[in-house]
Design a protein around this motif. Structure first.
Motif, mmCIF file in Angstrom:
data_model
loop_
_atom_site.group_PDB
_atom_site.id
_atom_site.type_symbol
_atom_site.label_atom_id
_atom_site.label_comp_id
_atom_site.label_asym_id
_atom_site.label_seq_id
_atom_site.Cartn_x
_atom_site.Cartn_y
_atom_site.Cartn_z
ATOM 1 N N UNK B 30 -37.985 -13.093 7.632
ATOM 2 C CA UNK B 30 -37.186 -13.881 6.695
ATOM 3 C C UNK B 30 -35.748 -13.337 6.676
ATOM 4 N N UNK B 31 -34.841 -14.120 7.242
ATOM 5 C CA UNK B 31 -33.456 -13.645 7.368
ATOM 6 C C UNK B 31 -32.675 -13.717 6.055
ATOM 7 N N UNK B 32 -33.272 -14.314 5.025
ATOM 8 C CA UNK B 32 -32.590 -14.371 3.730
ATOM 9 C C UNK B 32 -32.872 -13.121 2.896
ATOM 10 N N UNK B 33 -34.105 -12.631 2.979
ATOM 11 C CA UNK B 33 -34.496 -11.501 2.121
ATOM 12 C C UNK B 33 -34.738 -10.220 2.906
ATOM 13 N N UNK B 34 -34.673 -10.306 4.233
ATOM 14 C CA UNK B 34 -34.975 -9.165 5.118
ATOM 15 C C UNK B 34 -36.458 -8.779 5.089
ATOM 16 N N UNK B 35 -37.299 -9.633 4.535
ATOM 17 C CA UNK B 35 -38.731 -9.328 4.491
ATOM 18 C C UNK B 35 -39.425 -9.828 5.762
ATOM 19 N N UNK B 37 -43.018 -11.448 6.265
ATOM 20 C CA UNK B 37 -44.111 -11.942 5.423
ATOM 21 C C UNK B 37 -45.113 -12.685 6.295
ATOM 22 N N UNK B 51 -44.018 -23.245 4.645
ATOM 23 C CA UNK B 51 -44.382 -21.876 4.989
ATOM 24 C C UNK B 51 -45.390 -21.440 3.940
ATOM 25 N N UNK B 321 -37.629 -21.367 7.781
ATOM 26 C CA UNK B 321 -37.732 -21.795 6.387
ATOM 27 C C UNK B 321 -37.877 -23.314 6.364
#
Lengths: 567, 567
Positions: B30-35, B37, B51, B321
Motif C-alpha cells: 500500500x503506497x499510501x500508508x507504507x503497509x 496487507x 481490496x 487501490x
C-alpha cells in the motif's frame, strides 16, 4: 505568468535588481526537504522571487525567527459563526491561516447561487486566498424543504472560475454508491477537479465504492482506525478540529504512535466559532496540538501547508520557495507555534485594524417567507395516545428516539416541564408547512427559543414549554427576517438579528458576541442544561441525516428507519 | 467514469456480483500508508474494484507473493534504442514498467508533428500506458539545422489530447531565464499541465529563475547535492539510470545516508537500450538498485509508482487501490524485486509472445534529403595552419577543444592515425551544408563510420581516416535512407538500416541486435577505443549544447564560447 512580470521578478532572483522587500536571516522551514535553512527571502509584488542572500529596498530582520508557509484550512464553512465572511477570514488570517477552502452550503441552501456568489464576493479582497467548493447536496436530502436546489447544470457556469476548486463535501453517500444519475452528473462535471467527501464510518465496501466515484477527501473521520482505512484507499484525510467536532487527538496520536507517513493528511476546522478562534487560534491551533501530541513540527506544518496545496492543486501556495506567493507565518518558537507576524502576499497582516463589514446585496436580506402560521399549527394530536419523542442528550447532537404513551386513547399533547414541543416552520417559499414534535432533555421553562439557523435547510426551528411563547418567538424572527430569539414570560427577552439569509449578522462580531453571551446565559437560567449550547444544539435538531430522530417541516423523521413517524 | 460502468464495477465492490478476476491472498504494497496487507484484489474490466475478501470467476493464487503497482518511467525517449516504439514498450513492460512518459523529440526533430503522431499511434495499443510530453526545443538551438521547427502554435492542437501530459524537457534554459517570448509562449500554453525540465548544474539564481517559469521536474541531476538544491526549490527529481547516464547511486546514497523524505523523487531511464533492458531490467532495475543501496523497499517502490503518478497528475495509476487501473507487478521477493508476472489492465503480459512490428507511414520513410555532396565538401583548409580539434574522451560524451598547428602557413588538412576528419551533412532540406572538423581520440583506421542518428537534429555524421571512405559511408546512408554504416578498406562492411525517420529500424530488435553487435566489434577491430560505443558516442558529437566543442553542418562550434570556430 505574464512575461513582463516574469522578467522583472527574475531580475531580482538573478540579482540584477534590488528586491522590494527582503526578510533577512530567517530560519526557513523547507516543506520539500524537511530542512530548516537560514537565509533571506526576497519578495516582489507579493511573490517570493529568491531564497538565499538578498538585499532589499525594505528589509525585515528575522534573526532567530522561523518562517513557514501560511496555513491552509482545507475545509470550512464560513457561515456557522454568524459573522460576515470577511470578518471570519480576517480574524483567522491573523492567526496564520492565509488560505481557506470554503463550502458555502449554508448560504446555498437559503439563496442558491446568489448565496455562493455572496461568499465569493465578500471574500474577494480579504487578506487571504479564499476558494470555494460547489455545494454538492443542496438540498441535503429529498425530504428537505430548503430555499433552492442546485443541479449539475447550475454549477456549470462556475467551472472556469479560478476560485472554484471542485465539488463540496458529498454527504449523500447513498446516492453515490447507488449510482444516482443526478449525483453522478455533479461528480462528472468536476471530474478534472477535486471532489470532497463526507464519509463518516462507511462500511468498507461502501467506502471503496464511494472512492471509486472519484471522491478523494474526507473531513468526517474521527478515529485513527478509520483514518487508516481511508488512507489505504488513497483518500486524503482532512483532520478536523473545530468548535464542536474535535478529531485531532485521536488521529494524530495514532499517526505518531504507529509512525505513519503524514503525506495525505491535512488540517481543517469545518466549523469554528470566532470567539474560539480568538481564544485559541485557527489552523495554528491544530499544528500546535499535533506537536504537543508528539508530532515533529515540520511534519505538522506540512499537514497545514504543502499537503493541502498538493491535494487541491495549488502550485504557488504552501511553500517558502521561489515562485510561491509570499504568504508567510513568522514564528518565535517552532514547537509552540507562537506567531509573531503573518504576511499575506508579502504584506504584514495588521492585528488591530478594524475589520470592514461589507454591504450585503438586498436580495439576500428578507429571506424569511412564512406562509400561514398560527397557534393552531402547533397542535399535536395522537389517535392512540402514543407519541414519538426526540430525546436530546447533553454534549451530543445525536438524539434517541422514544415512544411515549401520554394517555389512553386519542389525546392532544400539552407541554410540561419534562416534555416540550419542538417545531420547524418552512420559511423559504411560504408553503405553510409546519412540523411539530415532542422533545425531552432541553429543559426550558416559561418560554421559548427560536432560530432561523437550522441545518441544512435553515427553516425556523422553535422549542418551548408553551405554545404562546413559541408563536411569539417565530413571529419575532419573521419580523427581524432571521436571527436567534428568546421569549421569556410571554415577552421577547432579546433577539440577535441575522438578516443575511437568516444566517449571518452584519452588525460586527464583537456586538454579536456580547449579545449572544447574554442570551445563552438567559437560556441556561431558564432551565436549558449547562452542557447544551441552546442555539447550536437546537440548530441541528432539523438535520435529517443525523440519528436517531429529527423534526422537519413535514413532521418527525426517523433517520434510522428512513421514514416519517406516524401517530 | 461512465455511470453504467460505475454501477457494474461497484456491484462487485459491494459483493452483489462475482468479479471477473481475483488475485487471491496477495501481500499488497500500500503506497499510501507504507503497509503490506494481505488480501484479495478484485478486478473488473481492467480496473481494481475491491481490496479485501473477494471471490472471482477466475482466481489467481498469490499466496506468498507481493503485489505492487506497475512501475512508471517518468522520462524516456523511445527512439534511442533503434527499434520501433511498440517493441521497446513491450520489452520494458515485461519487466514491470506499465507506464511510459515519453518525449518524442528525436522524431520531432526529423518529422515534426508527424513524428510525434507516429510515436502516439505506434504505442496506442501497446501493453502499457504511453503518454507524451510535447518536445519543447525543436530545434535544440538556433544554430541547428534540423527537419522541423515546433512552435507553441503547432502544439495547441495537442492540448486536449489525453495522452499529452505537458511540455517536454526544456533544455534551452537560457531562453527561459532570459524571458524569450517564443519559449515562454510554449511554457504558457502548458501552464495547467506539467512542464519538464532539463537543468544540469545551473547556478542557484538561474535554477530559481528557471523554476519560477513553472518548470517542475528535472532528470539531468547527477549528484545528491544538486538533487537537494532542486528539491529545495520544489522540483521533482527524476532519478535517471539508463544505458549511458547513471545517476542513481549518487543520489540514492545521499537520500539514504541523510534520511531525506523520498516524496518528490521518481525514477526514469531517459535512454536505455533494449539489450540492456533485456539483460538487467528497466525501472525494476532502478528500484532494485535503490534497495541494494539501503533504501526501504516500499519507499523505492513509491518512487517508481505513486510519486510519478502525483507528479504527472494520474489519478488512477500508481497504486493498488479501488478505482485504480489493474497495472500490477507480482514479486516473489520484495528485496530483490524478482518479478514473477506483470499485469496490464488486469491481464498478464505474455513474456514470450512475438512482438508486432507496426507499419510505418510512408511519409516517415525516405527522410534523407542531401543536397550537393562530394569529396570536395570534405576539404579542410586553414590560411594559418592552425585548426581547432575536437578531442574525444573515452567514457564521456563531453569533448575538449584544442587548437593544433599542422603546418607553417596555409595548409590543407589530411587525416592521419591520430587526427581524423569528422563531418556533418545536412540531410533534411537538401541545403548542401556540410561542416568538417578534426577529431582526436576516436582511433578508426582504414575506414569510416557514419550515422543518420546524430542528436538532436539527426543529420548525417561521419568520421574516418580518409575522405573516400567517408564519402562512401555517406552515400550508403543516402541509399538506405538512414542507418548506421561501416566502411572498411573502401568497401561497405555492413549497414544497419534505420529507415524510420533515419532513426529506427522496423526489422525487429533481435535482428538489429545481432547485426549491431557485429558492427560494433568491427569498429573496435578497426581501432575505435574499447571505451567508446562507436555509434552512440558519434551520435552526440553534433549536439551543440554539450561542452566543449561540436561539429555541425555549419562548421565546428565552440559551445562554451557560443560561436563557430574560425580558421
Amino acid at each position: 505568468m505574464d512575461l513582463k512580470v516574469y522578467r522583472e521578478h527574475t531580475k531580482v532572483t538573478r540579482r540584477f535588481k534590488e528586491a522590494e522587500l527582503v526578510l533577512k536571516n530567517a530560519k526557513i522551514i523547507n516543506v520539500f526537504t524537511n530542512e530548516i535553512i537560514t537565509g533571506d527571502i526576497a519578495i516582489e509584488d507579493g511573490m517570493i522571487v529568491g531564497i538565499g542572500n538578498y538585499e532589499g529596498k525594505q528589509e525585515h530582520d528575522m534573526t532567530g525567527k522561523y518562517v513557514c508557509p501560511g496555513f491552509i484550512d482545507s475545509h470550512l464553512h464560513l457561515e456557522s459563526t454568524l459573522v460576515t465572511p470577511k470578518e471570519l477570514v480576517t480574524v483567522a488570517s491573523r492567526h496564520g491561516t492565509t488560505t481557506f477552502i470554503v463550502d458555502p452550503h449554508e448560504s446555498a441552501n437559503v439563496s442558491g447561487l446568489a448565496g455562493i456568489n455572496y461568499i465569493l464576493d465578500q471574500t474577494e479582497d480579504a487578506s487571504a486566498n479564499v476558494f470555494v467548493m460547489m455545494p454538492s447536496c443542496v438540498p441535503a436530502t429529498s425530504i428537505d424543504d430548503n430555499g433552492c436546489t442546485l443541479t449539475a447544470e447550475d454549477m456549470t457556469q462556475y467551472l472556469d472560475n479560478e476560485r472554484v476548486l471542485g465539488l463540496g463535501e458529498v454527504m449523500d453517500y447513498i446516492s453515490v454508491v447507488n449510482a444516482d444519475p443526478g449525483m453522478h452528473r455533479k461528480l462528472d462535471l468536476f471530474k478534472d477537479k477535486v471532489r470532497d467527501g463526507h464519509a463518516p464510518f462507511l462500511a468498507e465496501e461502501d467506502l471503496q465504492a464511494y472512492v471509486m466515484a472519484g471522491i478523494s477527501t474526507d473531513h468526517e473521520c474521527s478515529d485513527f482506525q478509520y483514518a487508516m482505512r481511508e488512507r489505504r484507499n488513497g483518500m486524503t484525510v482532512l483532520i478536523r478540529e473545530g468548535s464542536a467536532a474535535k478529531n485531532l487527538e485521536a488521529i494524530v496520536k495514532g499517526i505518531v504512535e504507529n509512525n505513519i507517513p503524514v503525506e495525505g493528511f491535512c488540517f481543517c476546522t469545518d466549523d469554528k466559532h470566532i470567539e474560539d478562534i480568538e481564544r485559541e487560534g485557527h489552523i495554528d491551533y491544530n499544528v500546535r496540538k499535533a506537536i504537543e501530541l508528539g508530532m515533529n513540527p515540520v511534519s505538522a506544518i506540512k499537514m497545514a501547508t504543502i499537503y493541502p496545496a498538493i491535494c487541491y492543486g495549488f502550485h504557488n501556495l504552501g511553500a517558502v520557495a521561489p515562485g510561491y506567493q509570499a504568504d508567510l507565518v513568522v514564528l518565535n518558537d517552532l514547537n509552540k507555534i507562537s506567531i509573531e507576524n503573518v504576511y499575506y502576499k508579502g504584506e504584514v497582516i495588521e492585528q488591530e485594524e478594524e475589520i470592514e463589514i461589507k454591504k450585503c446585496p438586498d436580495e439576500l436580506k428578507n429571506t424569511v417567507h412564512v406562509g400561514k402560521f398560527s397557534k393552531n399549527d402547533l397542535q399535536l394530536e395522537s389517535p392512540t395516545g402514543y407519541f414519538p419523542v426526540i430525546e436530546m442528550q447533553e454534549g451530543q447532537i445525536t438524539t434517541k428516539k422514544q415512544i411515549k404513551k401520554f394517555s389512553r386513547g386519542k389525546c392532544l399533547f400539552l407541554s410540561n416541564a419534562q416534555y416540550q414541543k419542538i417545531a420547524v416552520i418552512e420559511r423559504h417559499k411560504s408553503t405553510g408547512k409546519t412540523g411539530v414534535g415532542i422533545v425531552s432533555g432541553f429543559g426550558i421553562q416559561k418560554g421559548a427559543i427560536a432560530s432561523s439557523v437550522s441545518h441544512d435547510s435553515h427553516n425556523i426551528i422553535v422549542i418551548g414549554d408553551n405554545d404562546e411563547d413559541m408563536v411569539l418567538a417565530v413571529q419575532e424572527l419573521i419580523r427581524t427576517q432571521g436571527g436567534y430569539t428568546i421569549v421569556a414570560d410571554h415577552k421577547i427577552f432579546d433577539t440577535l438579528e441575522l438578516p443575511v439569509m437568516g444566517l449571518m449578522s452584519d452588525a460586527g462580531y464583537q456586538y454579536n458576541n456580547h449579545k449572544l453571551k447574554n442570551m445563552i446565559n438567559k437560556a441556561h437560567e431558564m432551565g436549558v442544561g449547562r452542557g447544551i449550547d441552546p442555539f447550536i444544539t437546537l440548530s441541528f435538531m432539523a438535520l435529517p441525516v443525523i440519528p436517531e430522530v429529527r423534526i422537519t417541516p413535514r413532521g418527525v423523521y426517523d433517520v434510522l428507519g428512513g421514514e416519517f413517524c406516524s401517530y
